[in-house]
Design an enzyme around this catalytic site. Structure first.
Site, mmCIF file in Angstrom:
data_model
loop_
_atom_site.group_PDB
_atom_site.id
_atom_site.type_symbol
_atom_site.label_atom_id
_atom_site.label_comp_id
_atom_site.label_asym_id
_atom_site.label_seq_id
_atom_site.Cartn_x
_atom_site.Cartn_y
_atom_site.Cartn_z
ATOM 1 C CE LYS A 1 -3.445 2.289 2.747
ATOM 2 N NZ LYS A 1 -4.260 2.270 3.483
ATOM 3 N NE ARG B 1 -5.487 9.771 3.630
ATOM 4 C CZ ARG B 1 -4.675 10.006 3.439
ATOM 5 N NH1 ARG B 1 -3.987 11.109 2.902
ATOM 6 N NH2 ARG B 1 -3.780 9.190 3.246
ATOM 7 N NE ARG C 1 -3.244 7.305 5.618
ATOM 8 C CZ ARG C 1 -3.676 8.168 6.666
ATOM 9 N NH1 ARG C 1 -3.123 8.193 7.973
ATOM 10 N NH2 ARG C 1 -5.120 8.486 6.945
ATOM 11 C CD GLU D 1 5.495 -3.162 3.663
ATOM 12 O OE1 GLU D 1 5.013 -4.063 4.106
ATOM 13 O OE2 GLU D 1 6.293 -2.271 3.919
ATOM 14 C CE LYS E 1 -6.063 1.903 -0.568
ATOM 15 N NZ LYS E 1 -6.301 2.362 1.433
ATOM 16 C CB SER F 1 -11.248 7.187 -3.438
ATOM 17 O OG SER F 1 -10.122 8.319 -2.461
ATOM 18 C CE1 TYR G 1 -15.175 3.431 -2.580
ATOM 19 C CE2 TYR G 1 -13.318 3.746 -3.755
ATOM 20 C CZ TYR G 1 -14.098 3.987 -2.925
ATOM 21 O OH TYR G 1 -12.834 4.037 -1.257
HETATM 22 C C1 PBG Z 1 -6.898 3.206 5.406
HETATM 23 C C2 PBG Z 1 -7.209 3.317 4.594
HETATM 24 C C3 PBG Z 1 -7.596 4.113 3.313
HETATM 25 C C4 PBG Z 1 -7.966 3.578 1.877
HETATM 26 C C5 PBG Z 1 -8.767 2.402 2.921
HETATM 27 N N1 PBG Z 1 -8.094 1.845 3.823
HETATM 28 C C6 PBG Z 1 -7.000 5.760 3.469
HETATM 29 C C7 PBG Z 1 -5.833 5.916 3.789
HETATM 30 O O1 PBG Z 1 -4.590 4.860 3.750
HETATM 31 O O2 PBG Z 1 -5.435 6.893 3.979
HETATM 32 C C8 PBG Z 1 -7.868 4.212 0.442
HETATM 33 C C9 PBG Z 1 -9.491 3.589 -0.403
HETATM 34 C C10 PBG Z 1 -8.938 5.017 -0.925
HETATM 35 O O3 PBG Z 1 -8.935 6.096 -1.627
HETATM 36 O O4 PBG Z 1 -10.547 4.694 -2.083
HETATM 37 N N2 PBG Z 1 -8.335 2.649 6.848
#
Ligand code: PBG
Length: 333
Positions: free
Chosen positions: A204, A214, A227, A243, A258, A284, A323
């Site tokens: 990720k 968010r 992050r 990982e 991701k 997203s 989505y």
């Molecule tokens: C963390 C999490 C995130 C997403 C899924 N799980 C946000 C992040 O790491 O800041 C993002 C998914 C998306 O953007 O559709 N719980």
């Protein structure tokens, strides 16, 4: 000259839709799609999310109705994200038996649990008042503060057991803490949940493409933080395999890359490296870019949506979190 070319003519196999369909190498299938859903505590009707057109924050009732329809459409799974009314420094609503995700999981397990896979995102960022994916090792406004990896693992174990107790078939740790899969496997097994699977968000990346998410979960990271101290650096592809190997050694049943579209090389490398199912999260920001360009009339939504999902599959993903799941299922009918 006609007929005198002893050359291959790839166009022959493109000459009709029937031929193209016959030889197509890749197909997106509704049963491999996972619909991400947001459930918010304390609202009495679904609320739209401005930066995610067509996606809403659900109530407990509306998510139940939505998931039943998704199951009827043949969608393989849903993944739930919670938006609690109260947040604190450790994210305790994430493991409270009365937390919104736990309540919804129990409803859904009763409603569709025999025909659809129920996945719970396992993290605390939606539940902490500072917006980080774990507990902090110092004051939230101190730039030297970071996430305390091992203290966070203990919280993740409690969340996993709460989610499995509520009815999750799969838990999906997304916090990128070292050792999270092993800790969660240990907690699940000790509590008797030996059949609950783990879908690890293994590779990720610290991505700018999570912005609309968010908004969807009402998360702002304290003091303009980010992050990068725990999610992967997008300059690195080989590191993804480190990982992945760690998560498999700790007991991950499925692994995830991701985001998806900017990381097709990583999906392909992971596919070549492992024999477990590979998932990819079409996130997203990837969805929002498609919707925004289509709303401006700059691209054809349906053509590009299918092209994007197919590309993720072609790169090697077995499972796609998107989505677009409902759109795809309806477009197939
Ligand atoms: C963390 C999490 C995130 C997403 C899924 N799980 C946000 C992040 O790491 O800041 C993002 C998914 C998306 O953007 O559709 N719980």
């Amino acid at each position: 000259m006609a007929g005198n070319f002893p050359v291959s003519r790839p166009r022959r196999l493109r000459s009709s839709a029937a031929l193209r369909n016959l030889v197509a190498e890749t197909r997106v299938d509704v049963s491999n799609l996972v619909a991400p859903l947001f459930v918010r505590e304390g609202i009495d009707q679904p609320l739209p999310i401005a930066s995610l057109p067509g996606v809403v924050q659900h109530t407990r009732d509306s998510v139940r109705a939505e998931v039943k329809e998704l199951a009827d459409l043949g969608i393989g799974a849903v993944i739930l994200f919670g938006v609690p009314s109260t947040k604190d420094s450790i994210g305790s609503q994430a493991f409270d038996p009365e937390g919104i995700v736990q309540l919804c999981l129990a409803d859904l397990a009763a409603e569709v649990g025999d025909r659809m896979v129920l996945i719970a995102d396992l993290c605390v960022d939606e539940y902490t008042d500072h917006g980080h994916c774990g507990v902090l090792d110092g004051p939230a406004d101190d730039p030297m503060t970071s996430v305390d990896n091992d203290a966070t693992l203990e919280i993740y174990g409690r969340i996993a057991v709460a989610q499995a107790t509520a009815g999750a078939h799969v838990v999906a740790p997304s916090g990128m803490m070292d050792g999270q899969v092993g800790a969660i496997r240990g907690s699940l097994d000790s509590a008797g949940f030996t059949s609950t699977s783990i879908l690890a968000y293994s590779a990720k990346y610290a991505s700018g493409l999570y912005g609309p998410f968010r908004d969807a979960v009402d998360v702002q990271i304290a003091s303009g933080g980010n992050r990068k101290g725990y999610q992967q650096d997008f300059r690195n592809a080989r590191e993804a395999l480190v990982e992945i190997d760690a998560d498999l050694a700790e007991g991950a049943d499925m692994v995830m890359v991701k985001p998806a579209l900017s990381y097709l090389d990583v999906i392909a490398a992971v596919r070549a490296h492992v024999n477990v199912p590979v998932a990819a999260y079409h996130v997203s920001g990837e969805y929002a870019m498609l919707k925004a360009a289509a709303a401006n009339g700059w691209i054809d939504h349906d053509v590009v949506a299918l092209e994007h999902l197919t590309a993720i599959k072609r790169a090697g993903a077995d499972v796609i979190l998107t989505y677009l799941a409902r759109w795809f299922a309806e477009a197939q009918q």
